[in-house]
Design a protein around this motif. Sequence first.
Motif, PDB file in Angstrom:
ATOM      1  N   ARG A  54      -8.485   9.318  -1.842  1.00 28.23           N
ATOM      2  CA  ARG A  54      -9.679   8.527  -1.561  1.00 28.23           C
ATOM      3  C   ARG A  54     -10.355   8.057  -2.847  1.00 28.23           C
ATOM      4  NH1 ARG A  54     -12.842  11.860   2.153  1.00 28.23           N
ATOM      5  NH2 ARG A  54     -13.475  12.873   0.243  1.00 28.23           N
ATOM      6  N   VAL A  59      -7.439   2.601  -3.155  1.00 25.22           N
ATOM      7  CA  VAL A  59      -8.257   2.837  -1.967  1.00 25.22           C
ATOM      8  C   VAL A  59      -9.650   2.244  -2.171  1.00 25.22           C
ATOM      9  CG1 VAL A  59      -9.288   4.617  -0.503  1.00 25.22           C
ATOM     10  CG2 VAL A  59      -6.950   4.878  -1.316  1.00 25.22           C
ATOM     11  N   LYS A  60     -10.186   2.393  -3.359  1.00 19.23           N
ATOM     12  CA  LYS A  60     -11.493   1.795  -3.638  1.00 19.23           C
ATOM     13  C   LYS A  60     -11.419   0.275  -3.557  1.00 19.23           C
ATOM     14  CE  LYS A  60     -13.364   5.532  -6.411  1.00 19.23           C
ATOM     15  NZ  LYS A  60     -13.888   5.953  -7.696  1.00 19.23           N
ATOM     16  N   THR A  63     -11.244  -0.834   0.054  1.00 19.29           N
ATOM     17  CA  THR A  63     -12.537  -0.605   0.693  1.00 19.29           C
ATOM     18  C   THR A  63     -13.529  -1.690   0.286  1.00 19.29           C
ATOM     19  OG1 THR A  63     -12.099   1.761   0.651  1.00 19.29           O
ATOM     20  CG2 THR A  63     -14.363   1.100   1.056  1.00 19.29           C
ATOM     21  N   ARG A  69     -12.337   1.941   7.990  1.00 22.97           N
ATOM     22  CA  ARG A  69     -11.841   3.297   7.745  1.00 22.97           C
ATOM     23  C   ARG A  69     -10.469   3.544   8.348  1.00 22.97           C
ATOM     24  NH1 ARG A  69     -16.368   7.911   7.873  1.00 22.97           N
ATOM     25  NH2 ARG A  69     -17.802   6.970   6.397  1.00 22.97           N
ATOM     26  N   VAL A  72      -7.792   1.946   6.188  1.00 18.20           N
ATOM     27  CA  VAL A  72      -7.606   2.712   4.950  1.00 18.20           C
ATOM     28  C   VAL A  72      -6.801   3.972   5.241  1.00 18.20           C
ATOM     29  CG1 VAL A  72      -8.796   4.033   3.171  1.00 18.20           C
ATOM     30  CG2 VAL A  72      -9.654   1.790   3.817  1.00 18.20           C
ATOM     31  N   HIS A  76      -2.988   3.297   4.090  1.00 15.83           N
ATOM     32  CA  HIS A  76      -2.986   3.669   2.676  1.00 15.83           C
ATOM     33  C   HIS A  76      -2.980   5.176   2.442  1.00 15.83           C
ATOM     34  CE1 HIS A  76      -3.435  -0.477   1.479  1.00 15.83           C
ATOM     35  NE2 HIS A  76      -4.342  -0.607   2.430  1.00 15.83           N
ATOM     36  N   LEU A  77      -3.818   5.915   3.135  1.00 13.26           N
ATOM     37  CA  LEU A  77      -3.875   7.354   2.895  1.00 13.26           C
ATOM     38  C   LEU A  77      -2.672   8.083   3.486  1.00 13.26           C
ATOM     39  CD1 LEU A  77      -7.655   8.223   3.381  1.00 13.26           C
ATOM     40  CD2 LEU A  77      -6.409   7.840   1.262  1.00 13.26           C
TER      41      LEU A  77
END
Length: 167
Positions: A54, A59-60, A63, A69, A72, A76-77
């Motif tokens: 995160r 990820v930033k 975002t 959310r 993401v 990605h996570l």
Amino acid sequence: MRIVDTGVAIPALFLLLVAATLITPTIPVLSLVIGCVSWLVPARLMRAEAATLRERDFVKAITVMGAGRLRVVFQHLLPNAVGTLVVAGTFQIADAILLVAYVSFLGLGVPPPATDWGAMLSKGITYTYDGAWWLILPPGIAIVLVVCAINFVGDGLRDAFAARGRA
């Protein structure tokens, strides 16, 4: 996560011994207890991995670009954390094999006629004093080889996922 931390603080072998003394140990009961304690360590590991991911720049960036959310997390996570999950899963398999062998060695494993390596070791120990030491060798070697093989697979997967992450 407090529930997970509490569950990790209680040794799995202790829970298996308590369950085996309270209930007649069967394969489903042992599987259920091992399943209930085996998810705790990977859950902590995945939470730490998600917290680390995160804070990464990609990820930033996604975002800031307005991704929600769910996007993401799922795009990605999770794809970047799946390697950690697979490696942790292979190590949990080796731990589960050892747990079943521990409990069966103590005589609280699956009841006869089913058998496993822990019960074979336990029965072989009784004849070792009579000079039949070779009865404990095959199950002992089998446990060591299988657990080492699974750990080597886990190490290989960790290296493979780490190499993919660097590229």
